[in-house]
Structures are given as C-alpha cells and as structure tokens.
Scaffold this active site. Structure first.
Site, short mmCIF file in Angstrom:
data_model
loop_
_atom_site.label_atom_id
_atom_site.label_comp_id
_atom_site.label_asym_id
_atom_site.label_seq_id
_atom_site.Cartn_x
_atom_site.Cartn_y
_atom_site.Cartn_z
N CYS A 1 -11.32 47.52 54.93
CA CYS A 1 -12.15 47.66 56.13
C CYS A 1 -12.61 46.33 56.73
CB CYS A 1 -13.37 48.52 55.81
SG CYS A 1 -12.94 50.18 55.32
N1 LIG Z 1 -11.45 52.90 51.78
C1 LIG Z 1 -12.59 52.82 52.41
O1 LIG Z 1 -13.60 52.44 51.84
C2 LIG Z 1 -12.71 53.25 53.86
C3 LIG Z 1 -14.00 53.42 54.39
C4 LIG Z 1 -14.13 53.82 55.71
C5 LIG Z 1 -12.99 53.99 56.50
N2 LIG Z 1 -11.75 53.78 55.98
C6 LIG Z 1 -10.59 54.02 56.84
O2 LIG Z 1 -10.04 55.29 56.53
C7 LIG Z 1 -8.61 55.26 56.66
C8 LIG Z 1 -7.96 55.66 55.36
O3 LIG Z 1 -8.33 54.71 54.38
P1 LIG Z 1 -8.11 54.97 52.83
O4 LIG Z 1 -8.82 53.86 52.14
O5 LIG Z 1 -8.45 56.36 52.46
O6 LIG Z 1 -6.52 54.76 52.73
P2 LIG Z 1 -5.56 55.06 51.46
O7 LIG Z 1 -4.42 54.14 51.59
O8 LIG Z 1 -6.36 55.10 50.21
O9 LIG Z 1 -5.07 56.55 51.74
C9 LIG Z 1 -4.31 56.91 52.83
C10 LIG Z 1 -3.33 57.98 52.39
O10 LIG Z 1 -2.62 58.43 53.54
C11 LIG Z 1 -1.31 58.77 53.12
N3 LIG Z 1 -0.43 58.83 54.30
C12 LIG Z 1 0.05 57.82 55.06
N4 LIG Z 1 0.76 58.31 56.09
C13 LIG Z 1 0.74 59.67 55.98
C14 LIG Z 1 1.30 60.72 56.74
N5 LIG Z 1 2.02 60.49 57.84
N6 LIG Z 1 1.09 61.97 56.33
C15 LIG Z 1 0.37 62.24 55.22
N7 LIG Z 1 -0.20 61.28 54.45
C16 LIG Z 1 -0.02 60.00 54.85
C17 LIG Z 1 -0.95 57.67 52.14
O11 LIG Z 1 0.11 58.06 51.30
C18 LIG Z 1 -2.28 57.50 51.38
O12 LIG Z 1 -2.36 58.32 50.23
C19 LIG Z 1 -8.28 53.85 57.14
O13 LIG Z 1 -8.24 53.84 58.54
C20 LIG Z 1 -9.47 53.04 56.65
O14 LIG Z 1 -9.65 51.88 57.44
C21 LIG Z 1 -11.60 53.44 54.67
#
Ligand SMILES: NC(=O)c1ccc[n+]([C@@H]2O[C@H](COP(=O)([O-])OP(=O)(O)OC[C@H]3O[C@@H](n4cnc5c(N)ncnc54)[C@H](O)[C@@H]3O)[C@@H](O)[C@H]2O)c1
Length: 448
Positions: free
Chosen positions: A287
């Site tokens: 992030c």
């Molecule tokens: N990790 C954090 O602390 C956090 C906090 C707030 C916001 N975010 C935001 O949330 C979003 C997700 O972050 P995250 O940390 O959960 O990511 P992550 O990488 O842990 O998980 C994302 C998942 O999406 C899956 N994926 C990708 N493309 C796909 C598709 N077309 N269909 C189905 N699944 C698919 C991936 O395989 C993965 O398991 C990002 O935009 C991030 O910036 C993250």
C-alpha cells in the site's frame, strides 16, 4: 421490505434494486469475493460470519487448495475460523470464475501493483471486470475494493460492465469501497474499521452501504466513487509523506548526533497538533509505497503535477541505501571491511508480527549488502525462506552461535517474538532501525 412490482403495459417486472435490497436485508443475498488475499479473505469471512452465504474466487489454485484444506495463509485469519466457516457451509472457495453468475453481490479485491515504469498496473482489475462482464445479470451489485486512482470505477470497470447492455443504477449496481485493513493490528479488523462507500448512483451507494452495514459497525457514505477512491489515496499519501518526514528528521538527527526516537517520544507528549510517525529502514507492503504513485500518475494525466508524493517516495526509497551505508560505517569503526563480513538480519517482513514480506525494505537492504560482498543470513519467525535476486535464503534461529559468529546484526523488523536482551548480549554490534531495543543501554546498540 416488500418487493415492488412495476406494471408496464401488461408486462410485470420486478425492480432489481428492491429485489436485491430485500435479499440483503434478509441475508439471503449470495456474496462473493474475487481475490482471496490479505483483503479478500477477511472480507469474505466477515460477511459469512454475519450470516451471508459466501463464495471466494481466486485464480491461484494453491490458495484455493489451502482454503479447502482449512489452512489459512493470512496472519490475521486462524485455521479454526476458516475451518468453522467451511464446516458450517457458510464459506467455500473456487477458481471457477463462472461462479460469479450465481452471486448477488461481488467485491473485487485483486492486486493493484505498479509496472516497472512505476505506472499503475490495471491488468488485474481489468481481468476481474471482464470476468464479471461475461456473466453479469440484472440485480447484481459489484463493489471494487482494490486501491486505485480516482476514476477507475467509472472509467475502467463501468464501461466493461455496461458493454453487456445492462444499465448501471437500474439493472446492476456498482460502487467503490476502499479496504482499510491493517494486517497484524489486533485492535482493528474488517468489522470495526469504518467503511467508506461511494456509488456510481445513489442507489448503488445505498445497496453497498446496506450490505456492508449488515456486518460492519460504521459505514461512511460519500457522494461518488471518485471521492471514495480519493479518500483511500489521501490516507496512504498522508502516511507516506509523514513517514518521509520522520525519515528525513532521522537522517538529520544521525548527522547531528541526536537520538531521533527520544525526540519523537518527547514530541508525542504534546496533547494536540502532533501525531507521531516513526522512521525505519524503508517502506514496504502493498500500500504505502505504491498507492501514492497511483495518485501522482493520475493527477499528472489530469494536468496537475504533485510535489509531496514524489519527494516522499524519494526519501523513503532511499532508506535501505542509508541502512547499508551506515552498516558499512559501523563495520569500519570495528576495523572491518563489509566485503566478507557476516551480517545477520533480524526480521524480513515490512511490519512486525505478520508474515508478509512483499516490498519489504529487508529485501533491498539484503540485496545491497550482498552486492557489497557481505555474507548475509536472517531470522524471521514468520518467513521460513526468502528469495533475494534469485537467491533462496532460509531463516535460521537467532541463537547465540549465529549472533556471536556474525560481525553485526541489523534489526529490520521489530517482531515481538525476538528476545532483544539476548540479541544485544550475543551480537558484537546491533544496528537497530526500529528502536526495538528501547530501554536497553548496552554500548553495542546503535540506533537509526
Ligand atoms: N494488504 C493490505 O494490507 C491492503 C490494505 C488495504 C488495501 N489493499 C488493497 O487491496 C487490494 C488487494 O490486496 P491484497 O493485499 O489482498 O492482495 P493479494 O495479492 O494478497 O491478493 C489478491 C488475490 O487476487 C487474486 N487474483 C488476481 N487476479 C485475479 C482474478 N482475475 N480473478 C480472481 N482472483 C484474482 C490473486 O491470486 C491473489 O490471491 C490491492 O489493491 C491492495 O492495494 C491491501
């Protein structure tokens, strides 16, 4: 709530809005999450705990296999919590994207990384929107959760969904609601972090607020998806800029031989007008180092050149190099060259007590130290192996033998599980970039 029937020249139609509203109120709406990562898995489980039937969808078959076997890969989710939801048949996981067609509401929680050029990589959001567009039907609510630049929901997701011929606000509903999860924070979870919601139309916002309001304590509805998108970027830019200020003050204090940690602690005694931010070896995670650059990119396209974001990025991304340079100086003070020195890294995740080492500054620090010819080992109770520059490293216990045979230990992550008095007792020099050794006074401790 009853379903209103609209009579149209003899034909009887149900209003998709009222139908979905009723389903949500009765918790009969089938909810789904696309992307079962740090954001999607906790979100899915929160809705399932509230009584909704939840389907998690992810293209990563390893993640689906882990969930199906009842194994959580997210620090904040226990295996038991996952197993309970699966056993009660409130939650299931699949890699079959066609499952979207059976859902009433879907949240998109896919990654939003940067390209090598530091431009937004929208390919995951585009792929998820296209997968929904293939099977979208009247009466579905789509909520984008991934952090992204203002305009994404209406400029990228909406056209993909309306290409189906269905109309937003009338046939289907689209909203943006930024995820604010703070991994490893025991006080705040998806349930009690206030949830900001902005809809493409007021009806879209109302449905998203109703759904999330069924399981989250506080919903903050804003006037548009663009406002909701901007809220998240302000929050993360605020952190990035303030951490950069703390880092710059730390560099200044190091130069002036002032203990920056003592300065911040004393400044925090002011009951108003000051909020402590802390320096460190660099930013990490998905992030803070990334999201402000989404905003900078979009703002530039819209003709406005931001200044704070780029400067903060420059200061924060320079911290790993400062740590490497300072390490070189500390070894030099011992009459040692960095080439051939044994350096032990304590903690490789980007914040304490979690298992996420993505974008961790530890990786950059290790890369720099290896490049300078040091022999590097590491300990992390949450990360058993780490790949740096294609080289796989295995975590070792931070025992007396490991520490005493090193020339210097660097605390990169202040994990609670580390025994800091023992580390200080055994390592010849401890370079503490997190003030993890606060309260200890040994001469071999050097703080950032
Ligand atoms: N990790 C954090 O602390 C956090 C906090 C707030 C916001 N975010 C935001 O949330 C979003 C997700 O972050 P995250 O940390 O959960 O990511 P992550 O990488 O842990 O998980 C994302 C998942 O999406 C899956 N994926 C990708 N493309 C796909 C598709 N077309 N269909 C189905 N699944 C698919 C991936 O395989 C993965 O398991 C990002 O935009 C991030 O910036 C993250």
């Amino acid at each position: 709530m009853s379903i209103s029937i609209i009579e149209n020249e003899g034909a009887i139609q149900t209003d998709p809005y009222l139908e979905l509203e009723t389903k949500i109120q009765k918790k009969q709406a089938r909810f789904g999450v696309i992307g079962l990562g740090y954001v999607g898995l906790p979100l899915g489980l929160t809705l399932s705990e509230a009584g909704f039937d939840v389907t998690g969808i992810d293209i990563d078959t390893n993640r689906i296999a882990a969930i199906t076997a009842g194994r959580s890969y997210i620090t904040d989710i226990g295996d038991q919590e996952l197993q309970r939801a699966m056993a009660e048949k409130r939650f299931r996981a699949t890699s079959d994207l066609s499952a979207i067609s059976r859902l009433d509401a879907v949240s998109i929680c896919v990654p939003t990384p940067l390209r090598k050029t530091k431009d937004p990589d929208m390919s995951y959001i585009v792929a998820a929107a296209d997968a929904i567009a293939k099977v979208i039907r009247p009466g579905q609510l789509i909520i984008l959760e991934s952090t992204t630049y203002p305009g994404t929901t209406e400029e990228v997701v909406l056209p993909a969904l309306e290409a189906s011929g269905l109309k937003v606000g009338q046939d289907f509903f689209l909203a943006f609601s930024p995820e604010r999860v703070d991994p490893g924070n025991p006080d705040f979870s998806t349930k009690n972090i206030p949830k900001v919601v902005g809809g493409v139309t007021p009806r879209c916002a109302r449905l998203a607020a109703l759904l999330y309001g069924a399981c989250m304590e506080n919903i903050v509805v804003v006037s548009s998806t663009r406002v909701a998108e901007m809220v998240k970027l302000l929050e993360n830019t605020f952190r990035s800029v303030n951490i950069a200020l703390a880092n710059e003050i730390a560099l200044m204090c190091s130069h002036m031989k002032i203990n920056v940690w003592e300065v911040i602690k004393a400044a925090s005694s002011k009951p108003f007008g000051f909020m402590p931010f802390y320096p460190g070896p660099g930013l990490g995670g998905h992030c803070i180092p990334i999201d402000p650059l989404y905003l900078e990119w979009k703002s530039k396209i819209d003709g406005f050149e931001s200044r704070f974001i780029g400067l903060a990025d420059k200061i924060n991304s320079g911290m790993p190099r400062f740590v490497a340079t300072r390490t070189m100086e500390l070894l030099n003070e011992q009459g040692k060259a960095i080439r051939g020195s044994k350096i032990h890294i304590l903690g490789v995740t980007y914040i304490k007590d979690i298992s996420d080492s993505r974008e961790s500054p530890a990786i950059e620090v290790i890369k720099l130290l290896l490049g300078l010819g040091a022999e590097v080992s590491y300990s992390d109770p949450f990360v058993s192996s780490l790949t740096v520059d294609g080289q796989v490293m295995e975590s070792v216990q931070p025992c007396r033998e490991v520490l005493s045979s090193s020339d210097l230990a660097i605390v990169i992550t202040n994990h609670t599980a580390f025994n800091y008095p023992e580390i200080v007792k055994n390592a010849p020099v401890v370079f503490d970039t997190r003030n993890a050794t606060e309260g200890l006074t040994a001469k071999n401790i050097v703080r950032l």
